[in-house]
Scaffold this motif. Structure first.
Motif, PDB file in Angstrom:
ATOM      1  N   TRP A  86      -2.583   0.093  -4.525  1.00 58.27           N
ATOM      2  CA  TRP A  86      -2.132  -1.011  -4.101  1.00 58.27           C
ATOM      3  C   TRP A  86      -1.050  -1.112  -5.236  1.00 58.27           C
ATOM      4  N   LEU A  87       0.299  -0.787  -4.861  1.00 57.28           N
ATOM      5  CA  LEU A  87       1.509  -1.149  -5.958  1.00 57.28           C
ATOM      6  C   LEU A  87       1.491  -2.483  -6.499  1.00 57.28           C
ATOM      7  N   THR A  88       1.385  -3.539  -5.599  1.00 58.61           N
ATOM      8  CA  THR A  88       1.441  -4.910  -5.924  1.00 58.61           C
ATOM      9  C   THR A  88       0.308  -5.589  -5.241  1.00 58.61           C
ATOM     10  N   LEU A  89      -0.346  -6.474  -5.821  1.00 56.17           N
ATOM     11  CA  LEU A  89      -1.209  -7.439  -5.380  1.00 56.17           C
ATOM     12  C   LEU A  89      -1.018  -8.937  -5.824  1.00 56.17           C
ATOM     13  N   PRO A  90      -0.001  -9.725  -5.249  1.00 53.35           N
ATOM     14  CA  PRO A  90       0.274 -10.771  -5.777  1.00 53.35           C
ATOM     15  C   PRO A  90      -0.740 -11.849  -5.668  1.00 53.35           C
ATOM     16  N   ALA A  91      -1.583 -11.883  -4.961  1.00 49.44           N
ATOM     17  CA  ALA A  91      -2.707 -12.891  -4.853  1.00 49.44           C
ATOM     18  C   ALA A  91      -3.618 -12.572  -6.166  1.00 49.44           C
ATOM     19  N   VAL A  92      -3.792 -11.566  -6.755  1.00 50.76           N
ATOM     20  CA  VAL A  92      -4.489 -11.352  -7.906  1.00 50.76           C
ATOM     21  C   VAL A  92      -3.886 -11.593  -9.030  1.00 50.76           C
ATOM     22  N   LEU A 100       0.653  -1.362   0.059  1.00 50.43           N
ATOM     23  CA  LEU A 100      -0.065   0.087   0.006  1.00 50.43           C
ATOM     24  C   LEU A 100       0.645   1.323   0.004  1.00 50.43           C
ATOM     25  N   ASP A 101       0.492   2.131  -1.031  1.00 51.59           N
ATOM     26  CA  ASP A 101       1.472   3.370  -0.983  1.00 51.59           C
ATOM     27  C   ASP A 101       0.720   4.492  -1.385  1.00 51.59           C
ATOM     28  N   PHE A 102       1.135   5.795  -0.910  1.00 48.09           N
ATOM     29  CA  PHE A 102       0.422   6.913  -1.256  1.00 48.09           C
ATOM     30  C   PHE A 102       1.363   7.830  -2.012  1.00 48.09           C
ATOM     31  N   GLY A 103       1.039   8.464  -3.010  1.00 51.05           N
ATOM     32  CA  GLY A 103       1.824   9.238  -3.962  1.00 51.05           C
ATOM     33  C   GLY A 103       1.117   9.688  -5.042  1.00 51.05           C
TER      34      GLY A 103
END
Length: 156
Positions: free
Chosen positions: A118-124, A105-108
């Motif tokens: 969500w920069l990465t969602l490996p489970a998706v 989880l990031d903010f920018g």
């Protein structure tokens, strides 16, 4: 604020579902927005499911347990921080929780909008949406992107 002194990332544990990383930037903005962030999925966006964020929590949620980088180690649950009112609170919906193990989880500034993503969602499985705000199969060419709608942090 629960950010480490040196601005490092924190780890959020979802009871029964694994952990995800919260970047130092996201921790800072959660604190700025009042110390509470609820993450959930719903209809909308250019994919079948949109990824949303709220400053208020619904009645049914999974409260995440927060751990700083200095507490790396076993996942017994005994070394995780419990919310005390002075820390940030992160919660997720029951539908989103299984998809967040290993996520970031990031903010920018993303696509000219300052927001949580969500920069990465490996489970998706499948290709990532370029706006980082939708998951699943494409909803069709005429479906508006959440970026086009300028949806940021909402209140439930």
């Amino acid at each position: 604020m629960r950010q480490s002194r040196d601005g490092q990332n924190l780890l959020a544990g979802i009871p029964g579902h694994g952990t995800f990383t919260v970047t130092a930037e996201a921790v800072h903005m959660i604190d700025v927005f009042g110390g509470v962030l609820h993450c959930y999925q719903g209809n909308g966006g250019c994919r079948k499911q949109g990824l949303y964020f709220s400053r208020t929590e619904p009645k049914k949620l999974l409260r995440c347990l927060i751990r700083g980088p200095e507490q790396a180690g076993g996942d017994t649950g005994h070394d995780w921080d419990r919310p005390t009112g002075e820390e940030i609170l992160i919660s997720v919906s029951h539908e989103l929780a299984p998809k967040l193990d290993g996520a970031v989880l990031d903010f920018g500034q993303y696509n000219k909008i300052q927001r949580f993503v969500w920069l990465t969602l490996p489970a998706v499985k499948g290709p990532a949406c370029t706006c980082l705000r939708s998951i699943g199969a494409s909803a069709g060419k005429r479906s508006p992107c959440l970026d086009d709608q300028r949806i940021g942090v909402t209140d439930l």
